[in-house]
Design a protein around this motif. Structure first.
Motif, PDB file in Angstrom:
ATOM      1  N   MET A  68      29.934  24.715  43.416  1.00 15.30           N
ATOM      2  CA  MET A  68      31.192  25.328  43.831  1.00 15.30           C
ATOM      3  C   MET A  68      31.909  25.951  42.633  1.00 15.30           C
ATOM      4  O   MET A  68      32.511  27.024  42.734  1.00 15.30           O
ATOM      5  CB  MET A  68      32.088  24.291  44.509  1.00 15.30           C
ATOM      6  N   GLY A  69      31.838  25.283  41.478  1.00 18.20           N
ATOM      7  CA  GLY A  69      32.444  25.847  40.274  1.00 18.20           C
ATOM      8  C   GLY A  69      31.794  27.160  39.872  1.00 18.20           C
ATOM      9  O   GLY A  69      32.477  28.121  39.483  1.00 18.20           O
ATOM     10  N   LEU A  70      30.460  27.225  39.967  1.00 13.42           N
ATOM     11  CA  LEU A  70      29.746  28.463  39.632  1.00 13.42           C
ATOM     12  C   LEU A  70      30.057  29.578  40.630  1.00 13.42           C
ATOM     13  O   LEU A  70      30.180  30.750  40.260  1.00 13.42           O
ATOM     14  CB  LEU A  70      28.245  28.196  39.583  1.00 13.42           C
ATOM     15  N   VAL A  71      30.193  29.209  41.911  1.00 12.44           N
ATOM     16  CA  VAL A  71      30.565  30.207  42.918  1.00 12.44           C
ATOM     17  C   VAL A  71      31.974  30.742  42.646  1.00 12.44           C
ATOM     18  O   VAL A  71      32.226  31.950  42.720  1.00 12.44           O
ATOM     19  CB  VAL A  71      30.486  29.593  44.337  1.00 12.44           C
ATOM     20  N   TRP A  72      32.886  29.831  42.308  1.00 10.34           N
ATOM     21  CA  TRP A  72      34.260  30.250  41.988  1.00 10.34           C
ATOM     22  C   TRP A  72      34.263  31.177  40.774  1.00 10.34           C
ATOM     23  O   TRP A  72      34.942  32.205  40.763  1.00 10.34           O
ATOM     24  CB  TRP A  72      35.098  29.006  41.710  1.00 10.34           C
ATOM     25  N   ARG A  73      33.483  30.818  39.747  1.00  9.45           N
ATOM     26  CA  ARG A  73      33.414  31.660  38.544  1.00  9.45           C
ATOM     27  C   ARG A  73      32.810  33.024  38.874  1.00  9.45           C
ATOM     28  O   ARG A  73      33.256  34.058  38.362  1.00  9.45           O
ATOM     29  CB  ARG A  73      32.580  30.957  37.469  1.00  9.45           C
ATOM     30  N   GLN A  74      31.810  33.033  39.755  1.00 11.06           N
ATOM     31  CA  GLN A  74      31.184  34.300  40.144  1.00 11.06           C
ATOM     32  C   GLN A  74      32.201  35.216  40.813  1.00 11.06           C
ATOM     33  O   GLN A  74      32.263  36.411  40.516  1.00 11.06           O
ATOM     34  CB  GLN A  74      30.024  34.030  41.110  1.00 11.06           C
ATOM     35  N   SER A  75      33.016  34.656  41.701  1.00  6.25           N
ATOM     36  CA  SER A  75      34.010  35.475  42.392  1.00  6.25           C
ATOM     37  C   SER A  75      35.047  36.014  41.413  1.00  6.25           C
ATOM     38  O   SER A  75      35.494  37.164  41.535  1.00  6.25           O
ATOM     39  CB  SER A  75      34.688  34.665  43.503  1.00  6.25           C
ATOM     40  N   LYS A  76      35.439  35.197  40.426  1.00  2.55           N
ATOM     41  CA  LYS A  76      36.399  35.649  39.424  1.00  2.55           C
ATOM     42  C   LYS A  76      35.813  36.770  38.568  1.00  2.55           C
ATOM     43  O   LYS A  76      36.486  37.773  38.272  1.00  2.55           O
ATOM     44  CB  LYS A  76      36.820  34.477  38.528  1.00  2.55           C
ATOM     45  N   LEU A  77      34.575  36.617  38.156  1.00  2.00           N
ATOM     46  CA  LEU A  77      33.916  37.655  37.360  1.00  2.00           C
ATOM     47  C   LEU A  77      33.790  38.956  38.151  1.00  2.00           C
ATOM     48  O   LEU A  77      34.014  40.042  37.610  1.00  2.00           O
ATOM     49  CB  LEU A  77      32.536  37.172  36.907  1.00  2.00           C
TER      50      LEU A  77
END
Length: 605
Positions: A68-77
């Motif tokens: 979930m953290g990686l998905v959140w970071r992906q959306s921010k990027l």
């Protein structure tokens, strides 16, 4: 010019470098997600083989949190990448317009109206138009507002306020560009976001429950807490608590379709507002120096107090709370103890009643800033242009120095001076292609810029708030069975009526009555000029008919002669396109005909 060009180029290069780094970060993040899935799956399989439950559960939850953290970071990027791409596109568009290429914003073709007093004659809307040069509006509201500003003059006070705000924004290029970038997305979507939000506010399907149900929903958490506490001491009440809990759950399930409709509407409204949140925030957070700018920011504070951005944050929180229902277990518990779905729907409906109208008005505020940003872009891109002095009626004045046409490239445009003194009607004679029509359009289009609050293409201009009316491009209309001469009569009737009814009219007339014979043309034109004089008209007329210049002697102090001429050297014609006092004495029709192989007998035989 070089300074602003370098500014845009530097932004483009910087954005490209940042986008490149972000794409690499996005790719690395995607690889980490893949590694998490593969590695986590392997670790989970090995943990299961160990038959240690706590290890399995620990790895499982760790994987969920990490993924979930990686998905959140992906959306921010991705969001940062899109924002940078929009910023780059805005700067590239400014560079393109300065090169004379089409503006990526709408060109105003939808506002073309042949019946308008001057827009068709002065190239106000459509391809290669003033609208196309000015427009930086990504919303339909901004486009309509700019069209209105160009279609009718503001009063002198409003023009002065706009000029101050435009100067402020022109001096802050980076803020202007960031604001444009925040709305660039709507050029891709081409949606009327305000209309979508208005449908959310007005949709009758969003009626839900009544005041009795509202009262009950407010009491439910306290009532259920009471039953639970009583059940602890008196077990008989446990069945009562269970009864109400099941009744609440069944009510939520039974009304799920209604909740879903409201949820669907609010999700769409939420996305709309989230997309515009950056533009609202840009306006609210800016330290405006001018009174007009401060009024704009103040308009983003609702009638009940609080800013629009705060209201949007509140709506976002309500949407998040409504999303709890998507987890079946959590949603069931919340509905049993608090009728959660009903509570959030009522809260959303209350938000709509409190803030809906204010948010609708906020879209108009954003539109106004978009228009002002467009005028500021013109000032930034052409720092040599000057802001005119606009004086209110009943003063009637028009003075200009080095005035040029804003749609003609600077290296080709010829500037002219003009001062309306000791006359109120300028009669301009001259040879073909000498510049009469272009000069009339130059005066008219710069007046439109002035009345909108923009700088003019010149060193100096002082003018009254006039209502322009033009008689220049006259054509027949087969659909309406209108001949050229009939179209001319209709147009001159419009001019004469406006001059008579509106003392603040300024007319621009180019070669009257072209659709008739030369004798009728002269007599008719003479009669029209006399009528304009009798009705205290103010304006300019261009004509090939030199006989009309004699009227200056009949009406001294009212009508003055000006002309454009040619110089003939070695049989070749040279145009300087400069306005000169007096009547024209050199005409070029015979020379032009000779250039295509036709000799004209000077004796007419």
């Amino acid at each position: 010019m070089n300074t602003i060009l370098d500014h845009y180029r530097n932004h483009v290069l910087d954005s490209q470098q940042k986008i490149g780094r972000l794409r690499k970060a996005v790719n690395r993040n995607a690889l980490w997600r893949l590694a998490t899935i593969v590695g986590g799956g392997t670790a989970l399989f090995m943990a299961v083989q160990s038959e240690q439950v706590w290890v399995v559960m620990g790895i499982f939850f760790a994987l969920i949190v990490l993924f979930m953290g990686l998905v959140w970071r992906q959306s921010k990027l991705e969001a940062r990448r899109v924002a940078l791409e929009d910023f780059q596109a805005v700067n590239e568009n400014e560079l393109a317009t300065l090169r004379g290429e089409p503006n990526r914003y709408p060109n105003g073709e939808a506002f073309v109206d042949s019946r308008h007093p001057y827009s068709g004659d002065l190239d106000i809307y459509g391809h290669n138009s003033l609208f196309e040069q000015l427009n930086r509006g990504a919303t339909p509201q901004a486009n309509r507002m700019l069209a209105d500003w160009l279609a009718e003059p503001a009063d002198a006070v409003a023009i002065a306020e706009r000029q101050q705000t435009v100067r402020e924004l022109a001096a802050d290029v980076d803020w202007r560009l960031r604001f444009q970038a925040a709305l660039w997305f709507n050029l891709r979507q081409k949606e009327d976001v305000k209309a979508q939000f208005e449908r959310f506010l007005r949709n009758g399907e969003q009626r839900f429950g009544n005041r009795y149900l509202r009262t009950y929903v407010k009491a439910v958490p306290w009532m259920m807490a009471c039953w639970v506490v009583l059940a602890i001491f008196f077990p008989v009440f446990s069945s009562v608590a269970l009864f109400f809990a099941m009744a609440h759950l069944l009510a939520a399930i039974g009304n799920g379709h209604k909740v879903n409709r409201v949820a669907g509407q609010v999700y769409r409204a939420g996305r709309v507002l989230h997309a515009f949140a950056r533009s609202f925030a840009h306006i609210e957070r800016r330290e405006w120096k001018t009174a007009g700018g401060r009024m704009v920011r103040k308009a983003l504070h609702g009638a009940r107090g609080g800013s629009i951005s705060v209201a949007l944050t509140e709506l976002s929180q309500l949407i998040d709370r409504l999303d709890y229902r998507l987890n079946m277990l959590v949603g069931a518990v919340l509905n049993m103890v608090a009728l959660w779905d009903f509570r959030q729907v009522f809260a959303i409906m209350d938000w709509r009643n409190r803030h809906g109208d204010d948010v609708l008005k906020a879209f108009d505020v954003v539109a106004e800033v978009e228009v002002l940003v467009g005028l500021a872009a013109l000032a930034s891109n052409h720092p040599q242009w000057q802001f005119p002095t606009v004086v209110p009626q009943p003063v009637r004045v028009l003075e200009a120095e080095r005035l040029a046409h804003p749609l003609i490239p600077a290296d080709k445009a010829v500037s002219n001076d003009y001062r309306m003194e000791n006359h109120r009607i300028a009669l301009i004679t001259g040879s073909n292609m000498a510049g009469k029509s272009t000069f009339l359009r130059t005066v008219g289009i710069n007046a439109v810029l002035a009345f909108a609050g923009a700088p003019i293409c010149g060193n100096y201009m002082r003018l009254s708030v006039f209502r322009l009316v033009a008689y220049m491009r006259i054509a027949d209309n087969l659909n309406e069975s209108t001949s050229t001469f009939k179209a001319e009569l209709n147009r001159i009737q419009l001019v004469l009526r406006q001059v008579k009814d509106r003392p603040d009219t300024f007319f621009l007339i180019d070669e009257m009555l072209r659709g008739t014979n030369s004798k009728d043309k002269y007599l008719g034109s003479k009669a029209i000029i006399k009528k304009l004089i009798a009705d205290d008209g103010v304006g300019m007329l261009a004509t090939h008919d030199l006989q009309l210049a004699q009227l200056a002697g009949v009406y001294p102090g009212v009508l003055a002669n000006y002309h454009f001429d040619i110089q003939v050297e070695g049989g070749e014609m040279h145009f300087d396109y400069k306005l000169k006092p007096g009547e024209c004495t050199i005409f070029n029709a015979s020379l032009l005909l000779k250039g295509i192989g036709i000799d004209v007998d000077p004796e007419g035989q």
